[in-house]
Design a protein around this motif. Structure first.
Motif, PDB file in Angstrom:
ATOM      1  N   THR A 127     -10.773 -12.074  13.398  1.00 42.81           N
ATOM      2  CA  THR A 127      -9.591 -12.494  14.400  1.00 42.81           C
ATOM      3  C   THR A 127      -8.432 -12.940  13.824  1.00 42.81           C
ATOM      4  O   THR A 127      -8.377 -13.317  12.438  1.00 42.81           O
ATOM      5  CB  THR A 127     -10.173 -13.475  15.411  1.00 42.81           C
ATOM      6  OG1 THR A 127     -10.241 -14.911  14.772  1.00 42.81           O
ATOM      7  CG2 THR A 127     -11.489 -13.122  15.868  1.00 42.81           C
ATOM      8  N   PRO A 128      -7.236 -12.524  14.397  1.00 39.33           N
ATOM      9  CA  PRO A 128      -6.884 -12.471  15.939  1.00 39.33           C
ATOM     10  C   PRO A 128      -7.512 -10.880  16.010  1.00 39.33           C
ATOM     11  O   PRO A 128      -7.462 -10.018  15.320  1.00 39.33           O
ATOM     12  CB  PRO A 128      -5.606 -12.326  15.943  1.00 39.33           C
ATOM     13  CG  PRO A 128      -4.986 -13.104  14.901  1.00 39.33           C
ATOM     14  CD  PRO A 128      -6.113 -12.957  13.671  1.00 39.33           C
ATOM     15  N   LEU A 129      -8.050 -10.742  17.402  1.00 38.96           N
ATOM     16  CA  LEU A 129      -8.401  -9.359  17.871  1.00 38.96           C
ATOM     17  C   LEU A 129      -7.343  -8.416  18.128  1.00 38.96           C
ATOM     18  O   LEU A 129      -7.225  -7.113  18.016  1.00 38.96           O
ATOM     19  CB  LEU A 129      -9.390  -9.265  19.079  1.00 38.96           C
ATOM     20  CG  LEU A 129     -10.396 -10.017  19.004  1.00 38.96           C
ATOM     21  CD1 LEU A 129     -11.356  -9.954  20.348  1.00 38.96           C
ATOM     22  CD2 LEU A 129     -11.587  -9.410  17.848  1.00 38.96           C
ATOM     23  N   THR A 130      -6.164  -9.137  18.629  1.00 34.49           N
ATOM     24  CA  THR A 130      -4.769  -8.613  19.067  1.00 34.49           C
ATOM     25  C   THR A 130      -4.358  -7.256  17.959  1.00 34.49           C
ATOM     26  O   THR A 130      -4.141  -7.942  16.820  1.00 34.49           O
ATOM     27  CB  THR A 130      -3.659  -9.084  19.696  1.00 34.49           C
ATOM     28  OG1 THR A 130      -2.635  -8.349  19.741  1.00 34.49           O
ATOM     29  CG2 THR A 130      -3.440 -10.281  18.546  1.00 34.49           C
ATOM     30  N   PRO A 131      -4.032  -6.109  18.111  1.00 37.68           N
ATOM     31  CA  PRO A 131      -3.284  -5.376  17.193  1.00 37.68           C
ATOM     32  C   PRO A 131      -1.836  -5.646  16.845  1.00 37.68           C
ATOM     33  O   PRO A 131      -1.154  -5.184  15.763  1.00 37.68           O
ATOM     34  CB  PRO A 131      -3.463  -3.951  17.649  1.00 37.68           C
ATOM     35  CG  PRO A 131      -4.421  -3.909  18.999  1.00 37.68           C
ATOM     36  CD  PRO A 131      -4.274  -5.492  19.378  1.00 37.68           C
ATOM     37  N   THR A 132      -1.309  -6.723  17.426  1.00 39.09           N
ATOM     38  CA  THR A 132      -0.057  -6.948  17.233  1.00 39.09           C
ATOM     39  C   THR A 132       0.204  -8.112  16.170  1.00 39.09           C
ATOM     40  O   THR A 132       1.319  -8.349  15.768  1.00 39.09           O
ATOM     41  CB  THR A 132       0.657  -7.789  18.433  1.00 39.09           C
ATOM     42  OG1 THR A 132      -0.125  -8.688  18.936  1.00 39.09           O
ATOM     43  CG2 THR A 132       0.359  -6.683  19.659  1.00 39.09           C
ATOM     44  N   PRO A 147     -11.236  -4.660  -1.450  1.00 40.16           N
ATOM     45  CA  PRO A 147     -11.164  -3.988  -0.164  1.00 40.16           C
ATOM     46  C   PRO A 147     -11.239  -5.082   1.120  1.00 40.16           C
ATOM     47  O   PRO A 147     -11.543  -6.006   1.159  1.00 40.16           O
ATOM     48  CB  PRO A 147     -12.339  -3.106   0.035  1.00 40.16           C
ATOM     49  CG  PRO A 147     -12.869  -3.062  -1.519  1.00 40.16           C
ATOM     50  CD  PRO A 147     -12.534  -3.969  -1.992  1.00 40.16           C
ATOM     51  N   PHE A 148      -9.870  -4.580   1.973  1.00 38.21           N
ATOM     52  CA  PHE A 148      -9.743  -5.358   3.146  1.00 38.21           C
ATOM     53  C   PHE A 148     -10.176  -4.513   4.245  1.00 38.21           C
ATOM     54  O   PHE A 148      -9.613  -3.467   4.539  1.00 38.21           O
ATOM     55  CB  PHE A 148      -8.070  -5.643   3.032  1.00 38.21           C
ATOM     56  CG  PHE A 148      -7.632  -6.456   4.190  1.00 38.21           C
ATOM     57  CD1 PHE A 148      -8.032  -7.920   4.215  1.00 38.21           C
ATOM     58  CD2 PHE A 148      -7.178  -5.966   5.424  1.00 38.21           C
ATOM     59  CE1 PHE A 148      -7.516  -8.548   5.398  1.00 38.21           C
ATOM     60  CE2 PHE A 148      -6.715  -6.619   6.474  1.00 38.21           C
ATOM     61  CZ  PHE A 148      -6.932  -7.943   6.429  1.00 38.21           C
ATOM     62  N   VAL A 149     -11.200  -5.213   5.036  1.00 37.94           N
ATOM     63  CA  VAL A 149     -11.523  -4.627   6.349  1.00 37.94           C
ATOM     64  C   VAL A 149     -10.685  -5.402   7.670  1.00 37.94           C
ATOM     65  O   VAL A 149     -10.653  -6.383   7.594  1.00 37.94           O
ATOM     66  CB  VAL A 149     -13.075  -4.544   6.660  1.00 37.94           C
ATOM     67  CG1 VAL A 149     -13.213  -4.000   7.668  1.00 37.94           C
ATOM     68  CG2 VAL A 149     -13.491  -3.941   5.240  1.00 37.94           C
ATOM     69  N   LEU A 150     -10.344  -4.566   8.531  1.00 37.34           N
ATOM     70  CA  LEU A 150      -9.576  -5.242   9.762  1.00 37.34           C
ATOM     71  C   LEU A 150     -10.278  -4.944  11.028  1.00 37.34           C
ATOM     72  O   LEU A 150     -10.675  -3.714  11.145  1.00 37.34           O
ATOM     73  CB  LEU A 150      -8.250  -4.456   9.635  1.00 37.34           C
ATOM     74  CG  LEU A 150      -7.140  -5.125  10.630  1.00 37.34           C
ATOM     75  CD1 LEU A 150      -6.616  -6.478  10.340  1.00 37.34           C
ATOM     76  CD2 LEU A 150      -5.992  -4.109  10.587  1.00 37.34           C
ATOM     77  N   GLY A 151     -10.583  -5.861  11.801  1.00 36.35           N
ATOM     78  CA  GLY A 151     -10.944  -5.730  13.004  1.00 36.35           C
ATOM     79  C   GLY A 151     -12.385  -6.438  13.258  1.00 36.35           C
ATOM     80  O   GLY A 151     -12.973  -6.869  12.518  1.00 36.35           O
ATOM     81  N   PRO A 152     -12.549  -6.164  14.729  1.00 35.59           N
ATOM     82  CA  PRO A 152     -12.286  -5.303  15.513  1.00 35.59           C
ATOM     83  C   PRO A 152     -11.076  -5.705  16.379  1.00 35.59           C
ATOM     84  O   PRO A 152     -10.797  -6.804  16.668  1.00 35.59           O
ATOM     85  CB  PRO A 152     -13.439  -5.390  16.753  1.00 35.59           C
ATOM     86  CG  PRO A 152     -14.054  -6.554  16.578  1.00 35.59           C
ATOM     87  CD  PRO A 152     -13.975  -6.971  15.291  1.00 35.59           C
ATOM     88  N   LEU A 153     -10.101  -4.651  16.103  1.00 35.31           N
ATOM     89  CA  LEU A 153      -8.810  -4.769  17.042  1.00 35.31           C
ATOM     90  C   LEU A 153      -8.823  -4.197  18.639  1.00 35.31           C
ATOM     91  O   LEU A 153      -9.652  -3.458  18.658  1.00 35.31           O
ATOM     92  CB  LEU A 153      -7.603  -3.750  16.319  1.00 35.31           C
ATOM     93  CG  LEU A 153      -7.471  -4.122  14.935  1.00 35.31           C
ATOM     94  CD1 LEU A 153      -6.381  -3.110  14.111  1.00 35.31           C
ATOM     95  CD2 LEU A 153      -6.839  -5.600  14.668  1.00 35.31           C
TER      96      LEU A 153
END
Length: 433
Positions: A127-132, A147-153
């Motif tokens: 989090t944040p979940l927002t893609p913004t 490695p960097f993982v993003l999400g869930p967006l």
């Protein structure tokens, strides 16, 4: 050969076991990941006491970052600019997101040396979940070789055509120009340097530029804790039906549409309806029920403690939930976990969680079309309620197999291992039909 447990730094600015919505998602996923990897959770200081009460040890299991110097005044500004309690969520998200970069700077100050030293196999921002909310950690981790993982967006599902009045009543003025976030500084660097991007909805996945799709995975954001959903609803396959609506009583959630669609069945004694939740629309809904003379068939419960929601919902056969703008649809999974058959608007999150074997999807349209479609479906179910037990069992089995937090953690771990092995990312769940 037994695989070595990975060591992961999980960033969850919003992660709180005692709250709902995004903080509960952040906490639930971050905590579940501790079962499959050696995880250290990094969160905001407002969550510290709740996490301590949950039994985690500060310093060993988690770190609370104090960004209140900026976060607190940003939240107060967001409350004022959103022009009302419980409305203007796009404005709240936008204002608080502006201050998120400060939180990540403090995270890097605290953990940058350890990341550069290779003490973590992977860094994952939950989090944040927002893609913004752009992340400065993605390029910094890339330079460090981690490695960097993003999400869930997830977020920003467009308002459907025909519901502009609901949009205005929700004071969602900023949603008209939400797409401008794609031009914000840092978005390109974040997407370019992320090793994997988990999208919590197909809409969010569709907003990821095509050149990054090979490192994008669709994985719905929500899941359930089986310990919180230990009941199974009776599904006798007979009348009268019992339906429930669960959620804030605001226009876009559609409690009024649920009542209007069910009116013929409510009047005929073929259905009763529990309304669980509260909000600014509550008085108007009670007036609607009185005007239509169906007060004997509709019960307003108001807000209930989470455990009582389960008890009340588990007495129903149907979740009647025609919300027109759900990002995640966690309440749909919760109903399915109880063996309550969802009847939902086929749009956004709920439409991606339900298929023809696990519930009923009403085609999206204008308000009148949605009410008419929902009424037709409810009447068809009332004409043959024997269809419900099989669908309820399938729904419950699907949730318990794919949508527990333990299952979600296992799905994420497989994504981590694919990233580290430089293999194609697994598509953990079949795309909605």
């Amino acid at each position: 050969m037994v695989e070595r447990r990975l060591k992961a730094l999980v960033i969850a600015e919003a992660a709180n076991p005692e709250w709902v919505s995004v903080p509960l998602v952040g906490w639930s996923l971050a905590h579940a990941l501790r079962e499959v990897a050696d995880v250290h959770i990094v969160t905001q200081v407002r969550n510290r006491e709740a996490i301590l009460r949950a039994g985690l040890v500060e310093g060993r299991d988690f770190t609370a970052i104090d960004s209140e110097k900026l976060a607190a005044p940003m939240w107060r500004a967001a409350e004022k600019l959103s022009m009302g309690k419980g409305v203007g969520w796009t404005m709240k998200t936008a204002i608080t997101t502006l201050g998120y970069g400060y939180f990540e700077r403090l995270v890097w100050r605290a953990f940058g040396p350890a990341i550069r030293a290779g003490e973590y196999d992977i860094v994952h921002r939950v989090t944040p979940l927002t893609p913004t909310a752009n992340s400065l950690l993605a390029p910094r981790c890339a330079r460090a070789g981690v490695p960097f993982v993003l999400g869930p967006l997830n977020g920003g599902v467009p308002w459907p055509k025909g519901f502009d009045s609901e949009r205005r009543r929700e004071k969602e003025w900023l949603s008209y120009i939400r797409g401008a976030y794609k031009a914000l500084p840092g978005r390109g660097a974040m997407l370019r340097h992320a090793s994997a991007i988990i999208c919590g909805s197909l809409h969010t996945l569709g907003e990821i530029p095509q050149q990054y799709r090979d490192k994008t995975v669709w994985l719905p954001e929500n899941a359930i804790d089986p310990a919180r959903f230990s009941l199974t609803a009776p599904q006798p396959g007979t009348l009268p039906l019992r339906g429930c609506f669960i959620g804030r009583l605001v226009p876009y959630k559609g409690a009024d549409m649920a009542i209007e669609a069910a009116l013929p069945l409510l009047r005929a004694g073929q259905m009763v309806l529990d309304i669980i939740g509260d909000g600014p629309q509550a008085e108007a809904l009670r007036a609607l029920v009185d005007h239509e003379d169906v007060a004997q068939a509709v019960r307003f419960h108001g807000w209930l403690p989470h455990e009582q929601v389960q008890v009340t919902a588990a007495q129903a056969q149907l979740l009647v939930f025609p919300s027109v703008r759900e990002f995640g649809g966690g309440v749909v999974l919760e109903a399915m976990a109880l063996g309550v058959v969802p009847v939902i608007a086929d749009y956004a999150g709920p439409g991606e969680l339900v298929d023809d074997t696990t519930g009923f999807r009403i085609p999206m349209g204008c308000r009148a079309d949605l009410v008419a479609g929902l009424r037709t479906r409810l009447q068809a179910i009332a004409a043959d309620p024997t269809v419900l037990p099989g669908i309820a069992a399938a729904a419950q089995a699907r949730v318990m197999h794919d949508f527990t937090w333990a299952a979600k953690a296992a799905q994420v771990e497989r994504i981590w291992r694919a990233v580290l092995a430089r293999k194609p990312l697994p598509q953990e769940l079949p795309l909605p039909r």
